[in-house]
Structure formats: C-alpha cells, structure tokens
Write a protein that holds these residues in place. Sequence first.
Motif, PDB file in Angstrom:
ATOM      1  N   LEU A 136     -12.970 -35.609  34.463  1.00 13.34           N
ATOM      2  CA  LEU A 136     -12.463 -36.720  35.257  1.00 13.34           C
ATOM      3  C   LEU A 136     -12.976 -38.045  34.699  1.00 13.34           C
ATOM      4  CD1 LEU A 136     -12.953 -35.233  38.844  1.00 13.34           C
ATOM      5  CD2 LEU A 136     -11.069 -34.886  37.222  1.00 13.34           C
ATOM      6  N   GLY A 137     -12.067 -39.020  34.583  1.00 15.40           N
ATOM      7  CA  GLY A 137     -12.422 -40.332  34.057  1.00 15.40           C
ATOM      8  C   GLY A 137     -12.446 -41.385  35.146  1.00 15.40           C
ATOM      9  N   VAL A 148      -0.258 -42.559  28.981  1.00 12.40           N
ATOM     10  CA  VAL A 148      -0.810 -41.385  29.644  1.00 12.40           C
ATOM     11  C   VAL A 148       0.220 -40.259  29.576  1.00 12.40           C
ATOM     12  CG1 VAL A 148      -2.302 -42.672  31.220  1.00 12.40           C
ATOM     13  CG2 VAL A 148       0.065 -42.194  31.881  1.00 12.40           C
ATOM     14  N   ALA A 149      -0.216 -39.074  29.970  1.00 12.91           N
ATOM     15  CA  ALA A 149       0.688 -37.924  30.073  1.00 12.91           C
ATOM     16  C   ALA A 149       0.403 -37.220  31.389  1.00 12.91           C
ATOM     17  CB  ALA A 149       0.494 -36.975  28.895  1.00 12.91           C
ATOM     18  N   GLY A 215       1.199 -33.730  42.473  1.00 13.93           N
ATOM     19  CA  GLY A 215      -0.090 -33.084  42.267  1.00 13.93           C
ATOM     20  C   GLY A 215      -0.472 -32.893  40.815  1.00 13.93           C
ATOM     21  N   SER A 216       0.395 -33.308  39.879  1.00 14.60           N
ATOM     22  CA  SER A 216       0.083 -33.151  38.452  1.00 14.60           C
ATOM     23  C   SER A 216      -1.047 -34.082  38.029  1.00 14.60           C
ATOM     24  CB  SER A 216       1.320 -33.472  37.604  1.00 14.60           C
ATOM     25  OG  SER A 216       2.386 -32.591  37.873  1.00 14.60           O
ATOM     26  N   PRO A 217      -1.893 -33.654  37.083  1.00 13.67           N
ATOM     27  CA  PRO A 217      -2.932 -34.552  36.569  1.00 13.67           C
ATOM     28  C   PRO A 217      -2.326 -35.589  35.634  1.00 13.67           C
ATOM     29  CG  PRO A 217      -2.949 -32.484  35.351  1.00 13.67           C
ATOM     30  CD  PRO A 217      -1.942 -32.322  36.450  1.00 13.67           C
ATOM     31  N   VAL A 218      -2.751 -36.832  35.793  1.00 11.56           N
ATOM     32  CA  VAL A 218      -2.345 -37.919  34.889  1.00 11.56           C
ATOM     33  C   VAL A 218      -3.543 -38.194  33.991  1.00 11.56           C
ATOM     34  CG1 VAL A 218      -1.590 -40.321  34.732  1.00 11.56           C
ATOM     35  CG2 VAL A 218      -0.771 -38.875  36.608  1.00 11.56           C
ATOM     36  N   TYR A 219      -3.370 -38.007  32.682  1.00 12.82           N
ATOM     37  CA  TYR A 219      -4.531 -38.003  31.794  1.00 12.82           C
ATOM     38  C   TYR A 219      -4.282 -38.789  30.511  1.00 12.82           C
ATOM     39  CZ  TYR A 219      -1.763 -34.123  29.845  1.00 12.82           C
ATOM     40  OH  TYR A 219      -0.746 -33.347  29.326  1.00 12.82           O
ATOM     41  N   ASP A 220      -5.384 -39.124  29.857  1.00  8.18           N
ATOM     42  CA  ASP A 220      -5.359 -39.822  28.571  1.00  8.18           C
ATOM     43  C   ASP A 220      -4.808 -38.873  27.502  1.00  8.18           C
ATOM     44  OD1 ASP A 220      -6.771 -40.478  25.842  1.00  8.18           O
ATOM     45  OD2 ASP A 220      -6.899 -42.316  27.018  1.00  8.18           O
ATOM     46  N   ALA A 228      -5.801 -39.844  37.434  1.00  5.13           N
ATOM     47  CA  ALA A 228      -5.009 -39.998  38.659  1.00  5.13           C
ATOM     48  C   ALA A 228      -4.263 -38.712  38.961  1.00  5.13           C
ATOM     49  CB  ALA A 228      -4.029 -41.165  38.508  1.00  5.13           C
ATOM     50  N   VAL A 229      -3.681 -38.662  40.159  1.00  2.00           N
ATOM     51  CA  VAL A 229      -2.876 -37.536  40.624  1.00  2.00           C
ATOM     52  C   VAL A 229      -1.460 -38.042  40.868  1.00  2.00           C
ATOM     53  CG1 VAL A 229      -2.648 -35.700  42.341  1.00  2.00           C
ATOM     54  CG2 VAL A 229      -4.914 -36.619  41.800  1.00  2.00           C
ATOM     55  N   LEU A 230      -0.494 -37.462  40.173  1.00  2.00           N
ATOM     56  CA  LEU A 230       0.889 -37.882  40.377  1.00  2.00           C
ATOM     57  C   LEU A 230       1.277 -37.645  41.832  1.00  2.00           C
ATOM     58  CD1 LEU A 230       2.995 -39.025  38.350  1.00  2.00           C
ATOM     59  CD2 LEU A 230       4.145 -36.835  38.560  1.00  2.00           C
ATOM     60  N   ASN A 231       1.875 -38.655  42.443  1.00  2.00           N
ATOM     61  CA  ASN A 231       2.078 -38.629  43.884  1.00  2.00           C
ATOM     62  C   ASN A 231       3.530 -38.589  44.302  1.00  2.00           C
ATOM     63  OD1 ASN A 231       2.378 -41.031  46.285  1.00  2.00           O
ATOM     64  ND2 ASN A 231       1.259 -39.177  46.807  1.00  2.00           N
TER      65      ASN A 231
END
Length: 270
Positions: A136-137, A148-149, A215-220, A228-231
């Motif tokens: 987690l960042g 991001v992806a 609920g998907s992870p948003v990541y570098d 973040a958490v896709l909402n």
Amino acid sequence: MTRSPRRADRTWLFSLAAMLLLAYAVTPASQAADQLADTIETIAPSVVGVGTHAPTRNPRVDFRGTGFVIADGKAVLTNQHVLPERLDEERREQLIVLVGEPGSPEVRAAETVAHSRAHDLAILRIDGDPLPALSLGNPDDLRPGNQVAYTGFPIGMVIGFYPVTHTAIISARTPLALPAQRDDQLDPGQVARLRREQPPMVFQLDGTAYPGNSGSPVYDTATGQVYAVLNKVFVQGGREAAVREPSGISYAIPLDLAAPLLEEYERKFR
C-alpha cells in the motif's frame, strides 16, 4: 567509382545516429510495456472476486464485484456497495471470495469485519491460507497526470474467472459526491448540503471501467503500490448503459480513507 574515406565515415556516422535515434524512440515505450506486464503478474494473484454462494440457487455463485488482499493475507479490501444488504438464510447464502488461478477459481468463505458506508469501503476476513498481500502506498504521492492501472473483473463471470487490467491517468481530485449530471439540475439546497457535509476527496480517472470493477486496486504501473480502490463509473443511464457506452470517467477512493478500517481489522486479528 569508390567512396572517399571521409564520405564513408560520414555515411557510417549517419547510420549510427539513425539507429540510436530509433532505439531512443522505441525503447522507453517497450520498457514501460514490459514493466507494466511484470507488475500485472505480481498484482493478479492478490485480486479476488467478491460475491455470495447459495447451494440451492442457480447459478450458485452471484458475482458482485472485485476486491484485493492486504495486511496479513487474509484481509480483503473492497467497496461497501459490493456487499449484499443481507444474506438469505433460508437458502443458506453466504459471503464468499473467488481466488486462485485464472479459469479455475477456489471458493473461500468470508465475513465482513469492518466497513464504512460513508466512504463506501469494507474489509473482509477470508478462510484458508493467507494469500499474497499487496503493498500500500501514500495517496498523496499521486498527482494529476500520473499513470495508474487497475485490475479486476469488469463484466463479472461472463467470461469466467479471468482478471482484466485497464490503464488510466489521474485526472483530478474531486469530491466523492456526484450531485447532478448538468449544472441546471443543481438547486441551492443541494449545493448547501454538499458544503455542509464536506464529502471526501477522491481520484477522478481518465479510464474506462465497468460495474464489476468496483473494488479493484488502483496501483502504480511500475511499482505495483496500491493507492486507491476503484469505486464507481460516471454513466448517463443504467447499468446496461455503463457496459454498452462507457463514459471513460471513473472514480477511486484514496487508501487513507481505509486506514481506520485497517486499524480495526488489526485490533481484532493481531
């Protein structure tokens, strides 16, 4: 007719310069693509499907959204709205997550241990052995323009248990509330309520997402750190419109809003 040594040297230098320019133009893009591919391989085993299971229902599994593994490997972070309001006890319905290799998921029982309706976040505790937890960042490290992806299950189980990755850029940080689609739909009461409630700031993404991505992870894309958490996605119309004509505008909840839930989880399972 033979070339002079000086002319031959110039030709060789021009050829070398052209090759170097071509390498400079192509290599960064290909390196970035390879880097993202490596990152996805690291992320995917920690991305899970979230739903319910009822032995007397057809189909038995009702897929509802995405989640990802954090903390001790048995905690799953997702959206509150992904979870059912209640479970059908008569049908022996239970909350589950789907984990494992693409195409052959394993069903794990789960329970909700912390949630925030205001921030649309929830942490589940899953049965079985721990899974790889994502790093987690700090969301404050993200700025508009950063790439991001996010990896999840955009159209549920229609194509089976196969995680899908999309890329986006951070467009802005904006209030969580979406009060209206047009300015003329805002009335003074709505504006006053927004100011009074002070909704949390979230990330707006310039990227396509679908209802199952919740609920998907948003990541570098380079490090795999989750921010973040896709909402939700911005749609004009219902769920069908979101799939048929995606707007390309999505929203994600920064992880700092999940910190109190994670602290609650760690107090219970320390």
